[in-house]
Design a protein around this motif. Sequence first.
Motif, short mmCIF file in Angstrom:
data_model
loop_
_atom_site.label_atom_id
_atom_site.label_comp_id
_atom_site.label_asym_id
_atom_site.label_seq_id
_atom_site.Cartn_x
_atom_site.Cartn_y
_atom_site.Cartn_z
N LEU A 149 0.36 -1.55 -0.06
CA LEU A 149 0.39 0.19 -0.22
C LEU A 149 0.43 0.89 -0.05
CD1 LEU A 149 -1.98 0.81 -0.63
CD2 LEU A 149 -2.74 1.51 2.32
N GLU A 150 1.70 1.06 0.57
CA GLU A 150 3.13 2.11 0.71
C GLU A 150 3.49 2.70 -0.76
OE1 GLU A 150 5.44 2.26 4.82
OE2 GLU A 150 5.86 1.24 3.66
N THR A 153 0.48 3.90 -3.27
CA THR A 153 0.34 5.18 -2.66
C THR A 153 1.69 6.68 -2.69
OG1 THR A 153 -1.01 4.57 -1.15
CG2 THR A 153 -0.55 6.68 -0.62
N SER A 156 1.01 5.92 -6.76
CA SER A 156 -0.21 6.96 -7.35
C SER A 156 -0.22 8.22 -7.33
CB SER A 156 -1.12 6.32 -7.02
OG SER A 156 -2.16 7.28 -7.67
N ALA A 157 0.85 9.11 -6.41
CA ALA A 157 0.91 10.93 -6.20
C ALA A 157 1.72 11.29 -7.19
CB ALA A 157 1.55 10.61 -4.45
N LYS A 185 -7.98 -1.62 -1.10
CA LYS A 185 -7.30 -0.62 -1.08
C LYS A 185 -6.28 0.07 -2.00
CE LYS A 185 -8.86 -0.20 3.80
NZ LYS A 185 -8.48 -0.47 4.70
N HIS A 189 -5.64 2.38 -6.71
CA HIS A 189 -4.31 3.58 -7.13
C HIS A 189 -3.90 2.49 -8.31
CE1 HIS A 189 -3.49 5.61 -3.25
NE2 HIS A 189 -3.95 4.26 -2.66
#
Length: 344
Positions: A149-150, A153, A156-157, A185, A189
């Motif tokens: 997830l890190e 995230t 994606s950013a 979750k 992304h």
Amino acid sequence: MSKILCFGELLLRLSPQLGGEWLKQNNMPVFLGGAELNVARALANWQLPVAYSTALPDHYLSREIFDFLEQSRIDASRIEVTGNRIGTYYLPQGADLKSAGVIYDRDYSSFWELKPGQINWTAVLQDVSWLHFSAISPALNENVAAVCLEAVTVASAKGITVSVDLNYRSKLWQYGKQPDQVMPKLVEHCDVVMGNIWAANTMLGIAIDENIHENSSREKYLAHAKQTSEEIRRRFPKCTVVANTFRFDGKDESMVYYTSLNEGGKQFNSKEYRCNSVVDRSGSGDCYMAGLIYSLSKKREPQEVVEFATAAAFGKLQEKGDATSQTVETILKNSKRGTAHAGA
């Protein structure tokens, strides 16, 4: 030049010849594997700039692996050196990863022990235009799921394209969380999602016709793939491409294989491939994923994308080992051999 980064666990596959032969011969072949590494090796073989991120211990086996990766034109500088062991699994020769015959030995490997905050994703994702991972990693434990997830995230950013393979391994989801509690979750992304209608149901809770196998046909399966793809794109607006694969094994070694791609609200279906025997089932889906990444990064037309990826995956079934050695030229040539279906 920006790179494609593949993140996941490097594994050693031990493939015994059953019937006691491995004991009699004192011999058990070892293949370098792991879903994401298989993708990276294919892309490097097809002359795309690729990097690989995993976790390996500091010992001579790892150093030989580092050298092998670099010789294979894969940037290994983003590998985390930590822990004490390399993950392994046992798979009888000719068997399938989804079969009951697979035995995993991955607990407490260097990758399994990864913790949130351990990897500097800003640094690892430097000069990266595409991040690929698979659902195998978050299946290991809650910490690795958090690390994934890190990664997505941050990627994606930063505007990095993110792809995921929804490969489901029931033997790995053993830490108290169901896939549909974890994967949505992560898929939020993702720009590119690959899997099949059954994996989408298990991983994302996408509805499936439980009677799809009854009196079914290619047309019905592809229609269901369209329905599944549209639901994925509706639930996960960042996703622009969804691919579904269909592989049906016969009673002997025969096989039927075809796939579909949903992009821009339109469905593109591949030719159908058939074979009477399979050399090695491992890595075919990874080869398909590599074919998608290769063709999409080259900005090919959707029909070209799905045909290339399908031919690559089907060709991998006739190769021993986890990663493909097919060339782009060979795949393009083989893509003309499938059976086209009018209106399909």
